[in-house]
Design a protein around this motif. Structure first.
Motif, mmCIF file in Angstrom:
data_model
loop_
_atom_site.group_PDB
_atom_site.id
_atom_site.type_symbol
_atom_site.label_atom_id
_atom_site.label_comp_id
_atom_site.label_asym_id
_atom_site.label_seq_id
_atom_site.Cartn_x
_atom_site.Cartn_y
_atom_site.Cartn_z
ATOM 1 N N ASN A 291 0.824 -1.201 0.000
ATOM 2 C CA ASN A 291 0.000 0.000 0.000
ATOM 3 C C ASN A 291 0.866 1.263 0.000
ATOM 4 O O ASN A 291 2.099 1.202 0.079
ATOM 5 N N VAL A 292 0.206 2.409 -0.072
ATOM 6 C CA VAL A 292 0.914 3.683 -0.202
ATOM 7 C C VAL A 292 1.809 3.947 1.008
ATOM 8 O O VAL A 292 2.957 4.380 0.868
ATOM 9 N N LEU A 293 1.300 3.690 2.203
ATOM 10 C CA LEU A 293 2.102 3.938 3.405
ATOM 11 C C LEU A 293 3.366 3.088 3.408
ATOM 12 O O LEU A 293 4.461 3.570 3.702
ATOM 13 N N HIS A 294 3.205 1.807 3.075
ATOM 14 C CA HIS A 294 4.358 0.893 2.994
ATOM 15 C C HIS A 294 5.395 1.450 2.028
ATOM 16 O O HIS A 294 6.596 1.488 2.331
ATOM 17 N N GLN A 295 4.951 1.916 0.863
ATOM 18 C CA GLN A 295 5.870 2.425 -0.139
ATOM 19 C C GLN A 295 6.552 3.713 0.325
ATOM 20 O O GLN A 295 7.733 3.934 0.053
ATOM 21 N N ARG A 296 5.819 4.562 1.002
ATOM 22 C CA ARG A 296 6.419 5.806 1.490
ATOM 23 C C ARG A 296 7.503 5.533 2.530
ATOM 24 O O ARG A 296 8.562 6.166 2.522
ATOM 25 N N ILE A 297 7.233 4.582 3.420
ATOM 26 C CA ILE A 297 8.239 4.225 4.420
ATOM 27 C C ILE A 297 9.462 3.616 3.739
ATOM 28 O O ILE A 297 10.613 3.927 4.076
ATOM 29 N N SER A 298 9.217 2.744 2.767
ATOM 30 C CA SER A 298 10.316 2.132 2.027
ATOM 31 C C SER A 298 11.161 3.191 1.321
ATOM 32 O O SER A 298 12.402 3.142 1.352
ATOM 33 N N MET A 299 10.509 4.165 0.702
ATOM 34 C CA MET A 299 11.241 5.216 0.003
ATOM 35 C C MET A 299 12.021 6.102 0.969
ATOM 36 O O MET A 299 13.121 6.568 0.649
ATOM 37 N N SER A 300 11.464 6.328 2.160
ATOM 38 C CA SER A 300 12.182 7.112 3.165
ATOM 39 C C SER A 300 13.487 6.422 3.550
ATOM 40 O O SER A 300 14.556 7.039 3.574
ATOM 41 N N PHE A 301 13.402 5.118 3.826
ATOM 42 C CA PHE A 301 14.611 4.353 4.133
ATOM 43 C C PHE A 301 15.556 4.328 2.933
ATOM 44 O O PHE A 301 16.771 4.487 3.087
ATOM 45 N N SER A 302 14.996 4.115 1.739
ATOM 46 C CA SER A 302 15.833 4.010 0.541
ATOM 47 C C SER A 302 16.662 5.270 0.336
ATOM 48 O O SER A 302 17.861 5.202 0.041
ATOM 49 N N GLY A 303 16.013 6.433 0.497
ATOM 50 C CA GLY A 303 16.732 7.689 0.315
ATOM 51 C C GLY A 303 17.850 7.866 1.326
ATOM 52 O O GLY A 303 18.977 8.240 0.978
ATOM 53 N N VAL B 30 10.871 8.666 9.565
ATOM 54 C CA VAL B 30 10.459 7.471 8.825
ATOM 55 C C VAL B 30 8.942 7.414 8.713
ATOM 56 O O VAL B 30 8.391 7.056 7.673
ATOM 57 N N PHE B 31 8.254 7.818 9.796
ATOM 58 C CA PHE B 31 6.802 7.691 9.848
ATOM 59 C C PHE B 31 6.073 9.011 9.623
ATOM 60 O O PHE B 31 4.866 9.092 9.852
ATOM 61 N N GLU B 32 6.742 10.042 9.165
ATOM 62 C CA GLU B 32 6.099 11.340 9.046
ATOM 63 C C GLU B 32 4.930 11.307 8.074
ATOM 64 O O GLU B 32 3.953 12.055 8.232
ATOM 65 N N THR B 33 4.967 10.446 7.057
ATOM 66 C CA THR B 33 3.862 10.351 6.117
ATOM 67 C C THR B 33 2.629 9.755 6.787
ATOM 68 O O THR B 33 1.503 10.080 6.423
ATOM 69 N N TRP B 34 2.844 8.870 7.773
ATOM 70 C CA TRP B 34 1.726 8.319 8.519
ATOM 71 C C TRP B 34 0.980 9.422 9.237
ATOM 72 O O TRP B 34 -0.235 9.522 9.196
#
Length: 206
Positions: free
Chosen positions: A45-57, A197-201
């Protein structure tokens, strides 16, 4: 041997190898766990992807121009008991796709992915994969010798940090929330603010 172009052509009760896995020509996402097919959850889902992208960056910036490399799913990681030498495809029965992994030994990398245990794996929990990540993969990563393993829990905005001890068993080093910072034991100068990491949440809740 006939081409395998549909998942329905496979017997889910049969045991397969990574050599078999490489011949399959269909789009269904799956992992191979001790030779058994494990279907993966639908697209994250979108939240999962946003967290993944935060770590990736964060990880890409940290490891840029360093020996260690970071990879994000989809990326095949072949695993087996760390007491064994590198195995041929026909002898490998476990291939997983961690959300993120860091590999510091270039000799483990080939055209197909990683042949052996990454140094650090990060898995992001979701309703469809929590049991797999918390139990099955915990045991797999411990057996294979993944030095550090993080479980990221979006619902509770928490990170569980596990590190292998001298006996080869995981010990919980930290359990942190979005009020804390955390760093991998392998890279102590990499400070991660959990709130970021969780700011998008939080943005989704406001």
């Amino acid at each position: 041997m006939s081409k395998i172009t549909e998942l329905s052509q496979l017997d889910l009760n049969q045991t397969y190898s990574y050599a078999d896995y490489l011949t399959w020509q269909f789009d269904d996402a799956l992992e191979l766990i001790k030779g058994k097919i494990m279907l993966m959850s639908p697209a994250p889902n979108v939240l999962h992807q946003r967290i993944s992208m935060s770590f990736s960056g964060t990880l890409f910036s940290y490891f840029h121009h360093k020996k260690c490399q970071v990879f994000a799913a989809p990326f095949d990681v072949r695993l087996y008991d760390r007491k064994k030498s590198i195995l041929a495809n026909k002898d490998i029965q476990t291939v997983v796709q961690p959300d993120l992994c860091v590999i510091c030994r270039p000799e483990l990398l080939d055209q197909q992915g990683c042949n052996g245990a990454p140094d650090w794996i990060i898995e992001i929990l979701s309703p469809g994969n929590s049991k797999r990540e918390m139990k099955i993969k915990y045991n797999l990563y411990q057996e294979a010798g993944v030095t550090e393993y993080w479980l990221v829990d979006p619902v509770h905005k928490a990170i569980h940090q596990l590190v292998l001890d001298d006996s080869g068993c995981y010990q919980i080093m930290k359990m942190v929330t979005d009020e804390d910072s955390i760093f991998p034991q392998l890279f102590p100068d990499l400070i991660i603010e959990v709130a970021e990491v969780f700011e998008t949440w939080q943005a989704q809740q406001d």
